[in-house]
Each structure stands twice: as C-alpha cells, then as structure tokens.
Scaffold this active site. Structure first.
Site, short mmCIF file in Angstrom:
data_model
loop_
_atom_site.label_atom_id
_atom_site.label_comp_id
_atom_site.label_asym_id
_atom_site.label_seq_id
_atom_site.Cartn_x
_atom_site.Cartn_y
_atom_site.Cartn_z
N ASP A 275 -8.59 -6.40 -4.82
CA ASP A 275 -8.20 -5.08 -4.31
C ASP A 275 -8.76 -4.02 -5.26
OD1 ASP A 275 -6.97 -2.75 -3.48
OD2 ASP A 275 -4.92 -3.55 -3.51
N HIS B 259 -7.93 -5.11 -0.54
CA HIS B 259 -6.64 -4.44 -0.33
C HIS B 259 -5.90 -4.96 0.89
CE1 HIS B 259 -3.68 -1.31 -0.60
NE2 HIS B 259 -3.94 -0.90 0.62
N ASP B 260 -6.63 -5.26 1.94
CA ASP B 260 -6.01 -5.72 3.19
C ASP B 260 -5.28 -7.05 3.05
OD1 ASP B 260 -6.38 -3.67 4.90
OD2 ASP B 260 -8.05 -4.56 6.01
N ARG C 238 -12.04 7.24 9.13
CA ARG C 238 -11.56 5.87 9.15
C ARG C 238 -12.60 4.91 8.59
NH1 ARG C 238 -7.16 2.55 9.02
NH2 ARG C 238 -7.41 0.74 10.35
N SER D 298 0.84 -1.19 0.00
CA SER D 298 0.00 0.00 0.00
C SER D 298 0.89 1.25 0.00
CB SER D 298 -0.94 -0.04 1.21
OG SER D 298 -1.97 0.89 1.06
#
Lengths: 373, 373
Positions: free
Chosen positions: B318, B351-352, B222, B153
């Site tokens: 992602d 993405h994680d 967040r 990232s």
C-alpha cells in the site's frame, strides 16, 4: 531570426531536412524540421561530439538562455565552463525531439501537404523515431560519431535507443533516472493525462490551433505527472501540510495547502509553454517504449553490436523509474558483454533529482566521460 | 420506498434527524439525512453493536445487495454468516458518510432553506463531522456503545476519530490501511482530481443538477485516484504491457494497452454512480484530516481518554497509506498507554487489499473481535 550572437554560439537554430524519415509506424515523414542548439566546436578528428537528449517536456535550450523566457538552459549544472560537459572541450548538440513543439516537426507544425497544422494527423512516433531524426541532424552537421550520448528520463531512453540503433556511432552512453520500458503504472499515469486533455472541450479533436487551446486539460495532465516526478519524502519536506498564507483552513475549495497552490501553478505555467497535442504524442512514444520488444523480447540483444561504454545512474527516491529499472538495464548490458558502470545515488528529490544540483552526479559523469579519453 | 424485505433486514434505510449538527467549520447543519443499513439484532444489553465505516466512494450497502446495481455488498468477505462480523452475533450498522451521495446529506441533496440542491453551498465537512453524524444515528437507533468500530482507508480515519471523539462509546477499534493524517502527496493526488472536475465546463460551479454532470472531469479524477489504490507490482501482474484485443500497437490514440482501457472503464463507471460535488467534499474532508492537529499537535493526546482496544493493520504494497503511517498510529497509541495490536500483512494488491479476499485479514479481525468478549 537568428541574432549574430545566436549564430556564433549555435543557439536557437532550426533546419529543414529533406528526409524522408521512415517512422516505426510506417509513415514516411518529409520534410523534417529540427530545432537545435550547439555549443563549442567540433574537433578536427570529430571525436569530441556529445549529444544531449532531453526529457518529455524539455527542449534544446540545454545550456543557452531560453529565447522566450530568457531563463538559463535547463542543464547548466552539467554543461558549461568547468562542468563535466564543457563547450571548451566538447562539441555539444541538443535537438528538440520529433513530435515536440519547440522547433521540431510535431502536431503544432504545418503539414506541407495541407498548409495547415498537422494536429492529430501527425503520425504517431516512437523513441527510436526521435533518435533517427537526431541521426539525420548529425549527418547534416557532419558529426559521424559521438564521444557520448547523455540523457535523463526520456532522454535516457533515447540514449539506450541510440546505442541499439546506431551502435557504430556511439562511444559512450550515459543513462540517468531512466528505464528500458514503460511499466503499466507509467502508462496508467500518462493515460490519465491524455484523458484529461481529450476531455477538455477546447481540445476539439486536436484542431484548436488559432483558437483556445485545451489549457485546463493540459494543466491537469501536468499536475498528475508532476506528482510522479517528486518523492513522497521530498513533497513532505517541501510542503508537508503547511497552509497557504493564512492562519487556518478556509473550509472552502481554494488552495488551502501550499502543495495545492504549487501544483496548480505547475499546471498553469506548463500549459502556457507546451502544446497539448505534443504532450499526447510524446507520452504515447514513451508508453510505446520497450527496447527489449524491438529486439526479440530480449533486452541484451539490443546491445549485442554495441562497443560503447555505459554509465547507468538511478536515484533511490525515484518511484517513476525506480532503481530496479536501471538494474534491469545493467543486467542486460552485462549479459551482452557490454562495459557498464552503475550507481544508485541518494537524493531526497525523486525522479527530478537528475536535473538538480548534485555534486555526486557531476563527479560520476565527469569521471566517466574522462575515462574514455 | 422500502420493501418488506428491506424493512426486515434493515436495508436501504434513510432517516431525517432534526440536528442541529455543529460542524468543525462552524456551520449548524439541520436537519440531517442519513442513509444507512443494519444487519442482525441489537442484544438486550446493547453489547453487540459494530459500526462499519466506509471509504471515500463507498456506501452503506456493506453486506446487503446494492439497491440500484443489485450487486452484493462491498464487504461480504468480512460480514456475513460465519464471517468475522456476523449478523447472527452482531448488530451491524453502516451509514453513508455525511457529504456523500447515497442517501446522506451532501451537495446533491436538497437544501431545505432554498428547496434546491445545496451544490457548493453545502458546508465543507471533516472526518470528525462524519463521525458526529454517525453518533446521532446511533442515538436514534438506541445504540449507546460500540463493541467495535471497523473501517479501512477513510473508514479507518473515522474509526480513529470515533475513538478520539467518543472515547466512552468505543470498546474496540479496527483501523485498516489507513493513516492519522493526509500527507502532501495524498493531498496532491486529490487536488489533481478536484481540478479535473472543476476544469470540466459541465461542472458550472457545482450547479449541474438537472443538467449534464461533469462526467469527464470526474472520470479523470477517478482514474488518477485509482492508480494510487493499486500497487505497481499488482498493475504489472494484472496488465503488464499487454495490448488490447489486437496483435500490434495501433500507432494511434485508442486504448492500445489493457491498462488504458481498464482505467478508462474505471473512470466511466464511476461517473455513472457518484456525484462530482460529493467527490470534491469528501476528498476535502480527507485532506483536512490530521488527528494530531485536533489534539494540540500530539497524536497520542487523541487517545488519552480511550479505553478501547485497537487493532491496526497495514499492507506491505500500500503506497497510498503505507505501513509507516500505521506505525505512527501505533507509536501514538503506545505513548497514550492504549492497548494496541499491529500487523503488516503481505499482499500484492496495494491499498485495495483491505477490500479483497484475505483469509489472513479475516483471521486477524475475527481473533481481535472475539478476544474482547
């Protein structure tokens, strides 16, 4: 007050119906205000009525000028002389949804029991409740059956709910860029928006009427939602990494990129025209929407009694309600033996495509509506 | 204060370097605090150093326990005994990025000129500035060259910037789930977060230190960002439309759905551990990142002087930095004649995924690192 012109064209009307409307949450709502517009004339046999259902932040000014902004209706591309829905041939009805803030009962309207705005004491509503309210309006207008119900996004959910709830009244259903249930990601984005509103100290538990509204929180909610209405490719084409009217990055926190100032503008103008509590209620109704759940967990069951023809349209770049959501509807319609046509249209504009210029979409809807005659 | 154990393992260290660090925005920053950790021992020939670069909200506690939470480091799946990066073989360095709030200079640290926290007077920084600060730390540690720079990232962006800025110091570069430039959609999501923070009255232009921080705004920021870290399918698998510990919908505005309370929890815990101003600065650095722009608009130019081997990994679900972003990097590396290997891994986690258990990812990185020896 209605002008003579408004009266002639059925613009900007509001009716108070006695109700009661029994809501899915169990509350009896009475009376019931509905803001609406009509265009054209109901045929003697009552066979030319088309109900148009609007999306989350839409309104009843679908083809007439907006009474405040003076802007043309939000769907004049689809409704008007020579368009697929034509007041010369159709009797067109569009009502502000229950829970909204454009003339229909919602958190910003007066609770007759207290003579104060409902605020968060307004009952939580569902898509089906919106549809029931529309059915009451049609009863009031003397419209027994609908040649078609048409809507995109949340409007499409109402169309599906119409076909399921009043199968005997719906002859054709047009569902654009929509879904039969809100996904976890859909709910997540709405929850961000609700938290943004509720985190704004001006929200005050929803009791901000007559005071400063939670404009900043609502603007953030709108910004987050707005991203989901656009495709990544569309955003890139429209803005890319282009800077605002300056040569170089500011190395500060002003809007450097065009996409930043565009989003900020979207947020600000939205909070000028929309009620934050209404946004909470309508997003909740959307998140609660799961048509299968209302029918024993089997989506096809929702359509077992329907005699309607269905036209389902998705857009290839819509990632809010992607094509697979429309496919799930079509599979259920097929399983229920309903007559369904389905097309995925290509567009760079993502979810918003159903609102934009699309000769292809107009041809699809025109052909579908004429085929039933 | 460092414990004896911390000293032995190089944990939880902080150094104040004299600088000055000339930032991309033109400011000379001096002195310069850097929080960092090291694991293992630098080989006599200096050939076993691996720099790990962390993501937006990450920290230097990559493989050691977090000093506050006591939780294990954030990448013990990748770094540790028997792992691809192993302190028994490698000298591992991880530094808190410039602008962050875990020990390195940033808006929450003291501006020596005023003896008060910098707040929004901290200079706006770039990814390249973060990399320059890391280079100063390596000089301080006596690390001349890097066997590898590794990051996912925003960490991957630092890796790319390392290869471009210090080509003579980087022997291998591992770029996971990253991009060479922030897209309009990436910028848009960050702008929502920044507006949420700045709309929080507690933000007070960034001067909230010693008072109540803008926790609500940071939590909303967040939440919005967190959605982009997960795949739609992953969210559906994890939560679907499952309700919280109750039988039916509440017809209210509490968290009815599990995904709602999950997101709220993510927002709340994040604002406990992260500084809102730091979030503004780091998202700004990310949005400014466009490696091609720094090299005459041609991405390949960034790698012309590099002798490094590159390993680029993307994940199929992602949608924050999708595979096409990694492909663009690989195309540029090929055009520059660099040695590049590329793989798209399959994962349901979006993405994680780069942070999660992935034997495939470990094999890719292990093989890549060993191949250079």
């Amino acid at each position: 007050m209605e002008s003579a012109l408004d009266q002639r064209f059925g613009l900007n009307r509001r009716v108070t119906l006695p109700g009661p409307l029994k809501l899915d949450g169990g509350v009896l709502l009475s009376p019931l205000d509905i803001g609406y517009e009509t265009y054209g004339t109901l045929a003697a046999d009552g066979g030319n009525a088309i109900l148009v259902c609007h999306a989350l932040t839409g309104d009843q000014h679908v083809a007439g000028d907006h009474p405040v902004t003076g802007k043309p209706g939000w769907w004049t591309r689809m409704i008007g002389p020579g368009k697929p829905i034509d007041p010369a041939r159709h009797f067109v009805i569009c009502a502000n949804v229950l829970g909204s803030c454009m003339g229909s009962s919602g958190p910003a309207t007066i609770n007759p029991a207290t003579d104060k705005p409902w605020g968060m004491s307004f009952p939580v509503i569902t898509i089906r409740d919106m549809v029931r309210a529309q059915a009451m309006l049609l009863d009031h207008l003397g419209v027994a059956r609908l040649q078609a119900v048409v809507g995109g996004s949340m409007g499409g959910m109402q169309v599906l709910s119409w076909a399921a709830t009043y199968p005997e009244r719906v002859e054709a259903a047009v569902v654009l860029a929509s879904t039969a249930r809100h996904s976890a990601q859909n709910i997540a984005f709405h929850e961000v928006g609700r938290q943004a509103i509720m985190a704004d100290p001006a929200w005050r538990g929803g009791e901000y009427y007559g005071a400063t509204p939670p404009a900043a929180g609502l603007a953030v909610a709108r910004m987050a939602a707005h991203i989901t209405y656009l495709s990544e490719a569309g955003l890139t084409e429209k803005f890319g990494r282009r800077l605002q009217a300056r040569e170089a990055k500011s190395f500060g926190f002003d809007a450097d990129f065009q996409v930043e100032s565009y989003l900020r503008h979207q947020g600000l103008t939205f909070s000028d025209r929309f009620d934050a509590n209404a946004y909470l209620y309508i997003t909740r109704a959307l998140d609660y929407f799961d048509l299968a759940e209302e029918h024993g967990g089997v989506l096809a069951n929702a359509f077992r009694d329907s005699k309607a023809r269905f036209c389902i349209v998705s857009f290839d770049t819509d990632w809010l309600y992607p094509t697979r959501d429309s496919r799930a509807i079509v599979h259920a319609l097929n399983a229920a033996g309903a007559r369904a046509s389905f097309v995925e249209l290509s567009s760079p504009f993502g979810h918003d495509a159903f609102l934009l210029e699309s000769p292809e979409l107009n041809r699809v809807i025109d052909g579908f509506l004429r085929a039933g005659q």
